[in-house]
Design a protein around this motif. Structure first.
Motif, PDB file in Angstrom:
ATOM      1  N   GLU B 203      15.875   8.343  16.565  1.00 37.69           N
ATOM      2  CA  GLU B 203      15.087   8.851  15.434  1.00 37.69           C
ATOM      3  C   GLU B 203      15.166  10.369  15.294  1.00 37.69           C
ATOM      4  O   GLU B 203      14.857  10.902  14.238  1.00 37.69           O
ATOM      5  CB  GLU B 203      13.616   8.430  15.593  1.00 37.69           C
ATOM      6  CG  GLU B 203      13.419   6.954  15.320  1.00 37.69           C
ATOM      7  CD  GLU B 203      12.060   6.468  15.791  1.00 37.69           C
ATOM      8  OE1 GLU B 203      11.823   6.564  17.009  1.00 37.69           O
ATOM      9  OE2 GLU B 203      11.272   6.012  14.962  1.00 37.69           O
ATOM     10  N   ILE B 207      22.828  13.295  13.582  1.00 37.53           N
ATOM     11  CA  ILE B 207      23.969  12.494  13.141  1.00 37.53           C
ATOM     12  C   ILE B 207      23.836  11.106  13.762  1.00 37.53           C
ATOM     13  O   ILE B 207      23.602  10.978  14.968  1.00 37.53           O
ATOM     14  CB  ILE B 207      25.302  13.155  13.561  1.00 37.53           C
ATOM     15  CG1 ILE B 207      25.453  14.502  12.830  1.00 37.53           C
ATOM     16  CG2 ILE B 207      26.481  12.234  13.284  1.00 37.53           C
ATOM     17  CD1 ILE B 207      26.742  15.237  13.124  1.00 37.53           C
ATOM     18  N   LEU B 231      30.852  13.843  17.636  1.00 29.05           N
ATOM     19  CA  LEU B 231      30.038  14.431  16.573  1.00 29.05           C
ATOM     20  C   LEU B 231      28.707  14.970  17.104  1.00 29.05           C
ATOM     21  O   LEU B 231      27.993  15.668  16.394  1.00 29.05           O
ATOM     22  CB  LEU B 231      29.745  13.372  15.492  1.00 29.05           C
ATOM     23  CG  LEU B 231      30.892  12.956  14.587  1.00 29.05           C
ATOM     24  CD1 LEU B 231      30.502  11.747  13.747  1.00 29.05           C
ATOM     25  CD2 LEU B 231      31.309  14.114  13.676  1.00 29.05           C
ATOM     26  N   LEU B 263      20.945  14.207   9.110  1.00 23.27           N
ATOM     27  CA  LEU B 263      21.758  14.935   8.123  1.00 23.27           C
ATOM     28  C   LEU B 263      22.931  14.063   7.707  1.00 23.27           C
ATOM     29  O   LEU B 263      23.360  14.096   6.565  1.00 23.27           O
ATOM     30  CB  LEU B 263      22.276  16.245   8.745  1.00 23.27           C
ATOM     31  CG  LEU B 263      21.196  17.260   9.106  1.00 23.27           C
ATOM     32  CD1 LEU B 263      21.822  18.472   9.789  1.00 23.27           C
ATOM     33  CD2 LEU B 263      20.439  17.673   7.847  1.00 23.27           C
ATOM     34  N   LEU B 264      23.473  13.305   8.667  1.00 17.33           N
ATOM     35  CA  LEU B 264      24.639  12.465   8.381  1.00 17.33           C
ATOM     36  C   LEU B 264      24.432  11.065   8.935  1.00 17.33           C
ATOM     37  O   LEU B 264      24.082  10.898  10.111  1.00 17.33           O
ATOM     38  CB  LEU B 264      25.895  13.079   9.031  1.00 17.33           C
ATOM     39  CG  LEU B 264      27.175  12.230   8.959  1.00 17.33           C
ATOM     40  CD1 LEU B 264      27.653  12.077   7.524  1.00 17.33           C
ATOM     41  CD2 LEU B 264      28.280  12.849   9.822  1.00 17.33           C
ATOM     42  N   LEU B 266      26.555   7.517   9.205  1.00 19.11           N
ATOM     43  CA  LEU B 266      27.835   6.831   9.015  1.00 19.11           C
ATOM     44  C   LEU B 266      27.615   5.336   9.191  1.00 19.11           C
ATOM     45  O   LEU B 266      27.296   4.880  10.289  1.00 19.11           O
ATOM     46  CB  LEU B 266      28.811   7.313  10.087  1.00 19.11           C
ATOM     47  CG  LEU B 266      29.800   8.388   9.672  1.00 19.11           C
ATOM     48  CD1 LEU B 266      30.117   9.261  10.867  1.00 19.11           C
ATOM     49  CD2 LEU B 266      31.083   7.737   9.172  1.00 19.11           C
ATOM     50  N   ALA B 281      17.980   5.142   4.024  1.00 19.95           N
ATOM     51  CA  ALA B 281      18.240   5.713   2.698  1.00 19.95           C
ATOM     52  C   ALA B 281      17.854   7.185   2.619  1.00 19.95           C
ATOM     53  O   ALA B 281      18.328   7.906   1.743  1.00 19.95           O
ATOM     54  CB  ALA B 281      17.504   4.916   1.629  1.00 19.95           C
ATOM     55  N   THR B 285      23.310  12.902   3.982  1.00 22.28           N
ATOM     56  CA  THR B 285      24.632  12.451   3.538  1.00 22.28           C
ATOM     57  C   THR B 285      24.925  11.089   4.155  1.00 22.28           C
ATOM     58  O   THR B 285      24.805  10.914   5.372  1.00 22.28           O
ATOM     59  CB  THR B 285      25.721  13.457   3.966  1.00 22.28           C
ATOM     60  OG1 THR B 285      25.431  14.723   3.376  1.00 22.28           O
ATOM     61  CG2 THR B 285      27.103  13.002   3.513  1.00 22.28           C
ATOM     62  N   VAL B 287      27.766   8.152   4.636  1.00 18.49           N
ATOM     63  CA  VAL B 287      29.186   7.810   4.560  1.00 18.49           C
ATOM     64  C   VAL B 287      29.332   6.341   4.919  1.00 18.49           C
ATOM     65  O   VAL B 287      28.784   5.892   5.930  1.00 18.49           O
ATOM     66  CB  VAL B 287      30.014   8.669   5.544  1.00 18.49           C
ATOM     67  CG1 VAL B 287      31.489   8.282   5.487  1.00 18.49           C
ATOM     68  CG2 VAL B 287      29.847  10.155   5.249  1.00 18.49           C
ATOM     69  N   HIS B 302      27.255   8.391  -0.302  1.00 14.77           N
ATOM     70  CA  HIS B 302      27.790   9.529  -1.044  1.00 14.77           C
ATOM     71  C   HIS B 302      29.302   9.576  -0.927  1.00 14.77           C
ATOM     72  O   HIS B 302      29.999   9.930  -1.859  1.00 14.77           O
ATOM     73  CB  HIS B 302      27.178  10.831  -0.513  1.00 14.77           C
ATOM     74  CG  HIS B 302      25.688  10.836  -0.568  1.00 14.77           C
ATOM     75  ND1 HIS B 302      24.904  10.509   0.524  1.00 14.77           N
ATOM     76  CD2 HIS B 302      24.839  11.078  -1.593  1.00 14.77           C
ATOM     77  CE1 HIS B 302      23.623  10.573   0.174  1.00 14.77           C
ATOM     78  NE2 HIS B 302      23.554  10.903  -1.099  1.00 14.77           N
TER      79      HIS B 302
END
Ligand code: FAD
Lengths: 261, 326
Positions: B203, B207, B231, B263-264, B266, B281, B285, B287, B302
């Motif tokens: 949580e 990333i 990452l 922030l990201l 995947l 959601a 960002t 991916v 995105h």
């Protein structure tokens, strides 16, 4: 040992989005013409109850609060899987009641079943996901409470449960009677009933109790549902083209541009 | 004057992040409720740092219960302590984090107080002088708006749904509340605590690399772990890998699992069912890597890659390493 499993009937949560609609009057999902199923985690709860039954010979009663006219297939699925008895508390409002409203009714039905050692429920309903009924039931019944458990054993009049926790899991011991809410894991995947059990379940009796006969009023959650709406999504996806290596390179460069590397 | 009371807990010696998020929620509704913000701090040790953090963020009175049983995920102990604080503070609204303990004690507290109850809030607001709660329903397909009709009310709030508040220091006081708790008098007892993700908590990770059924088995998750490692992120999953035992259940993200706002994010081999999207959601960002161009995940992503993850991840890992100079 007597185990009651509370089963909720919901519109199939896997229903395609185009068939999903909110009734502006009731502010609930439109059910007409949609397939109804047992709420996902309730099936896991039933499976856990049946596993305890397999090991200890416990008696398992399936209990549903629902409009009697529509719940037949789900309650018979519970009988086919191995529940000994089935009770439907017939309430046309069943599907629309908030958790705090329906809990007194469920508790009254459980009391009417006599001495109950364990009450199992799904950890959340597939529709409103309130997660309120199990803890409220525990209070109402004066029982111990453990939520989000995946594995359960009963030993020496106590129940030992694996509770899913934020960073792993807890092994929690509870005295009986207890209310447990059940989540899914590999150990409680619902069993598939055999054809002969499905046929046999059609002949088993299902008791129907009119909600008024229980002598309790529905509770008051103290909140009004003002609105239920489907939010609009505005995201537009940008696809990275090419061979896998080119896609990977493009992604890595984008991540660098976004200052994520 | 009727206050808002947040039930605050301590994690690794400091005020937990979800407690701070509750303070943010309390600051939104306190003016309309008519009073200030109190906290009940339930902790195993004095936790003066947590008291200070609460004052720093606008909490006036901190009702503190210190007891060794408040360190163990022992919800019955937390319930007894929380109830004592609520009775001492008589707030109009009580905010509880919907975490392991909070989702057990929130409704039970409401029952004991005869309070109104709204659970799993993802947003708090005031409209026409009334506290309004937003929550997801129908597997994340819809959002419900509830009005709290009476007080006292208990509202449980999803962790990571609200942003942590900016500092707003106030001169506060701490009131220590003695609460008698005996292990063997409680209906439940925690025998064992098993931690499954030691590094960065899912949580809190900036990333998150998440895998779904499309990963195909526990082996594939090693590739995801490698990517997460280069990452500097954490690994998560959709429900099927957790159900199948490929990964621990505590890695599950979504309606039933955790909510993350990195922030990201995947999403690899994840179709994008609403119950999964409900938990991710809010990522800055998103991916998606999926071999099916029609997968609904591309509707929330995105950036998208249509392809087999087994062909995309190895060159991605290599390229990220190269760019980072590793
Ligand atoms: C009450 C309830 C609660 C739920 N809670 C949650 C929850 O908390 N979290 C959650 O995630 N789900 C939850 N679900 C389940 C949810 O509805 C979906 O079933 C689930 O999210 C699907 O997971 P998935 O996308 O990994 O699998 P699938 O839907 O099977 O999708 C797999 C995807 O992988 C892709 N794929 C396959 N192979 C490859 C490959 N080699 N390379 C790239 N892509 C590939 C496929 O194209 C497909 O899109 C819940 C459901 C219910 C009813």
């Amino acid at each position: 040992m007597h185990i009651v499993v509370c089963l909720k009937q919901v519109v199939d949560p896997e229903l395609p989005l185009r068939d999903f609609a909110i009734d502006p009057q009731t502010r609930r999902q439109v059910r007409e013409g949609r397939p109804l199923v047992l709420s996902t985690y309730d099936e896991n709860a039933l499976e856990v109850a049946l596993q305890v039954k397999d090991r200890t010979g416990a008696r398992v009663t399936a209990l549903a609060l629902a409009p009697q006219a529509t719940v037949g297939d789900q309650i018979r699925l519970a009988l086919a899987m191995g529940a000994d008895d089935a009770v439907v508390v017939d309430d046309p409002r069943g599907p629309d009641l908030l958790g705090a409203a329906k809990t007194p009714v469920l508790a009254a039905a459980i009391r009417r079943l006599g001495a109950v050692d364990l009450v199992l429920t799904g950890c959340e309903s597939a529709d409103w996901v309130e997660r309120a009924v199990p803890p409220l039931l525990a209070e109402e019944l004066g029982a111990a409470c453990v939520t989000f458990v995946a594995r359960v054993t009963v030993e020496d009049g106590r129940v030992v449960a694996h509770r899913q926790a934020d960073e792993g899991y807890h092994v929690v011991e509870a005295r009986l009677p207890a209310v447990l809410s059940v989540t899914s894991d590999e150990a409680n995947r619902p069993r598939l009933p055999k054809v002969k059990d499905i046929v046999g379940a059609k002949r088993k009796p299902v008791q129907t109790w009119p909600v008024d006969a229980l002598g309790v009023a529905v509770g008051d959650a103290g909140v009004d549902v003002l609105d239920v709406r489907v939010p609009e999504r505005t995201t537009r996806c940008e696809f990275l083209e090419g061979e896998p290596a080119q896609q990977a390179e493009a992604l890595a460069l984008r991540l660098r541009d976004l200052k994520l590397l | 004057m009727a206050n808002v009371l947040v039930i605050a807990t301590v994690a690794d010696g400091a005020l937990s992040r979800s407690s701070l998020e509750l303070v943010a929620g309390a600051r939104t509704i306190a003016p309309a409720v008519g009073g200030g913000i109190d906290a009940a701090l339930l902790a195993a040790e004095a936790a003066d740092g947590a008291v200070e953090a609460l004052h720093q963020h606008g909490v006036g009175v901190v009702h503190r219960v210190v007891h060794p049983l408040l360190a163990t995920g022992q919800s019955d102990a937390y319930l007894a302590a929380a109830e004592a604080c609520v009775r001492a503070a008589s707030p109009a609204v009580v905010l509880v984090a919907a975490d392991t303990v909070g989702r057990e004690i929130g409704p039970r507290l409401a029952y004991r107080l005869g309070a109104a109850l709204a659970t799993e809030a993802t947003g708090l607001e005031v409209a026409d002088g009334t506290v309004v709660v937003h929550r997801q329903v129908y597997g994340g397909r819809a959002v419900a708006t509830l009005a709290v009709r009476r007080t006292p009310a208990v509202v449980t709030v999803k962790p990571r749904a609200l942003d942590a508040p900016a500092p707003a220091p106030t001169a506060g006081v701490v009131r220590d509340l003695p609460v008698q708790l005996a292990d063997d008098a409680l209906p439940t007892r925690v025998r064992e605590i098993v931690r499954e993700q030691a590094e960065v908590g899912l949580e809190d990770a900036q990333i998150v690399v998440s895998g779904g059924r499309g990963i195909g088995g526990p082996e594939g998750f090693k590739l995801l772990a490698e990517l997460a490692q280069v990452l500097g992120g954490a690994v998560g999953s959709s429900r099927p890998p957790a159900d199948a035992g490929w990964v621990p259940i505590s890695w599950q993200i979504g309606q039933t699992g955790k909510t993350v706002r990195p922030l990201l994010y995947l999403a690899v081999g994840i179709s994008g069912a609403t119950q999964h999207v409900a938990g991710m959601a809010g990522a800055r960002t998103i991916v998606a890597i999926n071999k099916d161009p029609e997968a609904p995940i591309f509707g929330v992503a995105h950036l998208g890659i249509v392809g087999d993850y087994r062909e995309v991840l190895p060159p991605l890992i290599a390229k990220v390493k190269a760019l980072k100079g590793q």
